[in-house]
Design an enzyme around this catalytic site. Structure first.
Site, PDB file in Angstrom:
ATOM      1  N   LYS A 282       0.574  -0.982   0.192  1.00 17.50           N
ATOM      2  CA  LYS A 282       0.038  -0.330  -0.564  1.00 17.50           C
ATOM      3  C   LYS A 282       1.191   1.133   0.168  1.00 17.50           C
ATOM      4  CE  LYS A 282      -4.007  -2.219   0.787  1.00 17.50           C
ATOM      5  NZ  LYS A 282      -3.190  -3.014   0.183  1.00 17.50           N
TER       6      LYS A 282
HETATM    7  C1  LIG Z   1      -4.425  -4.537  -0.594  1.00 17.17           C
HETATM    8  C2  LIG Z   1      -3.288  -5.965  -0.365  1.00 17.17           C
HETATM    9  C3  LIG Z   1      -3.320  -6.977  -1.202  1.00 17.17           C
HETATM   10  C4  LIG Z   1      -4.566  -6.942  -1.949  1.00 17.17           C
HETATM   11  O1  LIG Z   1      -4.224  -5.541  -3.241  1.00 17.17           O
HETATM   12  P1  LIG Z   1      -5.496  -5.393  -4.450  1.00 17.17           P
HETATM   13  O2  LIG Z   1      -5.449  -4.497  -4.839  1.00 17.17           O
HETATM   14  O3  LIG Z   1      -6.971  -4.796  -3.040  1.00 17.17           O
HETATM   15  O4  LIG Z   1      -5.990  -6.304  -4.821  1.00 17.17           O
HETATM   16  C5  LIG Z   1      -2.296  -8.260  -0.901  1.00 17.17           C
HETATM   17  N1  LIG Z   1      -1.601  -8.051  -0.302  1.00 17.17           N
HETATM   18  C6  LIG Z   1      -1.199  -7.133   0.814  1.00 17.17           C
HETATM   19  C7  LIG Z   1      -0.503  -7.136   1.932  1.00 17.17           C
HETATM   20  C8  LIG Z   1      -2.473  -5.677   0.590  1.00 17.17           C
HETATM   21  O5  LIG Z   1      -2.097  -5.199   1.563  1.00 17.17           O
END
Ligand SMILES: *Cc1c(COP(=O)(O)O)cnc(C)c1O
Length: 512
Positions: free
Chosen positions: A124
């Site tokens: 993120k």
């Molecule tokens: C948010 C997140 C995901 C999923 O990503 P998307 O873009 O929502 O598909 C996968 N792994 C982690 C650790 C995340 O924080």
């Protein structure tokens, strides 16, 4: 800076964004970034895909920031180049604990794209690091003098990444709500120790849905603007904002170029990517990268037991009529993947009427099926899923066979990829998106590699994981248990709105 002729330069040709649900709107990047979501409830999508003048070989000498600029200026065409460069410079700097920003780690032929070297140890950070700065230049550009208030409800990773990103950014205030008792110890600690004069963190008595519902109600509340006047503009920082989506294209190009530079592939050679998927943002970014010319063969979408997307990609049927399961990969526990709407828009060759029908059907019936001819576009994808048991197995497998520690989200991708290879015999070089540090989920990882788990205490599991693996605890969580708790507000769901009002009436007083 006088005499710098490029200072006010923008891209010669503007790229417009439209809504997935109607033809009414046509906006430039800065407006789409501020609004987040289109007036008709649709998502902003680029009217067309830009072309690169430079070849991949030419791009391969660029570092992360240079490549970011090259790619983002094609999408954010109305943001001045000097501003865009400044945003990139503030986003991808020493707060990443690796100078490459996104290292690509090879282990016995598996390529792990480590997206977790940012301040909160999850992927993120890749997009949230730049979003506040994009918002800031966008409001300036549009002559908006109001302060931006970011309201978010978080089940873990997003809240902390947003807090960290917005902390002390001029002209912004961030208020994050989390379900008290509904996030991991480490996640809670990360949030309640958040520094920054503009950050507010509040526990809600209830679960994630309560917190989320409360935030949604505040967004649509009529009284708030009356009480506060026009001092503030509300925004959400969630993953449908184009200011989060497009920065996620960069690392796919960057990692491809890394493979090229290291002689693992030749220019133009196809690769596959595997993405642990929740809201469909990260994998959509790789799909867009493919559409603008990155040589990608298969986009391998991996889910946990909340595998709605797995069935969708195999059948064209999206069916959310089931219960959400709490899994070992919590950031992928999602039944409605909001960014999928953008893929629908591509699958039907930009016909907003079709997208609107499908999304309305989903709301009404909890289910839809795409038109038969739209299924053609799904061939870019392969899908698979891993249960919790298989996730643990995959962490153990990577540790024993590759000598490499992976987190539960990355493990889902690794598991699905191994199945893919067995299933298809495809030996195309493949990049596995590694979305969180294993140290963010020490209890699960420790258990998976056969370590003794101290059931209650995540912090002692963290120490033990470092000991067993002989790896250092990443600095951003190393001192977490010693950090001072700054936020200790807890409220009921019904009190969220009045608390937000109280904070915004006088944020400085509230803080001290
Ligand atoms: C948010 C997140 C995901 C999923 O990503 P998307 O873009 O929502 O598909 C996968 N792994 C982690 C650790 C995340 O924080």
């Amino acid at each position: 800076m006088r005499g710098c002729s490029n200072l006010h330069k923008t891209q010669d040709k503007n790229l417009y964004f439209r809504s997935t649900r109607s033809e009414k709107e046509m906006v430039l990047a800065s407006e789409a970034i501020i609004k987040g979501i289109a007036s008709d409830g649709g998502l902003y999508v680029p009217e067309s895909f830009p072309k690169f003048e430079k070849s991949l070989l030419e791009l391969s000498s660029f570092d992360y920031r240079e490549l970011s600029f090259y790619i983002l200026k094609k999408f954010f065409t109305d943001i001045e180049w000097a501003d865009l460069k400044a945003c990139i410079g503030k986003a991808y700097d020493e707060k990443f604990d690796n100078p490459l920003i996104v290292p690509l780690v090879e282990k016995k032929g598996f390529f792990f794209m480590e997206l977790y070297h940012g301040p909160t140890l999850s992927f993120k950070d890749m997009a949230l690091s730049i979003l506040p700065h994009l918002l800031q230049v966008s409001t300036l550009k549009r002559g908006i003098k109001k302060e931006i208030v970011i309201l978010t409800a978080t089940s873990g990773d997003t809240g902390k990444a947003a807090l960290e990103a917005f902390s002390n950014v001029e002209g912004t205030i961030i208020i994050a709500f989390y379900p008290k008792g509904g996030v991991s110890k480490i996640q809670e600690r990360q949030m309640i120790t958040q520094e920054g004069k503009n950050t507010f963190v509040i526990g809600v008595e209830g679960n994630f849905d309560d917190a989320q519902q409360g935030v949604k109600e505040i967004f649509s509340d009529q009284e708030i603007p009356r009480v506060l006047g026009d001092r503030y503009i509300f925004s959400s920082a969630n993953s449908i904002n184009i200011g989060r989506l497009f920065p996620q294209l960069i690392y796919y190009f960057y990692s491809y170029l890394n493979l090229l530079k290291t002689g693992n592939i030749k220019e133009g050679e196809n690769i596959n990517v595997v993405v642990p998927t929740g809201n469909f943002g990260n994998i959509l970014a790789s799909y867009y990268a493919k559409r603008i010319g990155l040589p990608i063969n298969k986009l391998i979408c991996s889910s946990n037991e909340n595998n709605v997307l797995y069935y969708f990609i195999r059948s064209g049927v999206y069916d959310m009529r089931r219960n959400l399961k709490v899994s070992l990969s919590p950031s992928m526990d999602i039944l409605v993947s909001s960014n999928l709407e953008r893929l629908l828009y591509e699958l039907c060759h930009h016909d907003p009427g079709i997208v609107r029908n499908l999304t309305e059907k989903l709301k009404r019936e909890g289910k839809y099926e795409v038109l038969p001819w739209m299924k053609e576009g799904l061939k870019d994808f392969y899908s698979g899923f891993a249960t919790d048991a298989q996730t643990l197995e995959a962490i153990g497998d990577a540790y024993r066979n590759l000598g490499y520690l992976i987190d539960p989200h990355t493990a889902v991708a690794y598991y699905v990829y191994k199945n893919y290879v067995q299933d298809t015999k495809d030996n195309t070089k493949t990049i596995i998106a590694s979305t969180a540090s294993p140290f963010k989920f020490p209890t699960t990882v420790l258990k998976a590699i056969g370590g003794k788990v101290d059931s209650g205490d995540e912090f002692s599991n963290l120490e033990r994981l470092a000991e067993i693996s002989s790896l250092p605890v990443p600095k951003n969580i190393n001192d977490l248990s010693k950090k001072k708790v700054i936020h200790n507000l807890v409220c009921k769901k019904q009190e969220m709105k009045s608390l937000v009002l109280e904070i915004l009436k006088n944020p400085d007083d509230f803080k001290s």
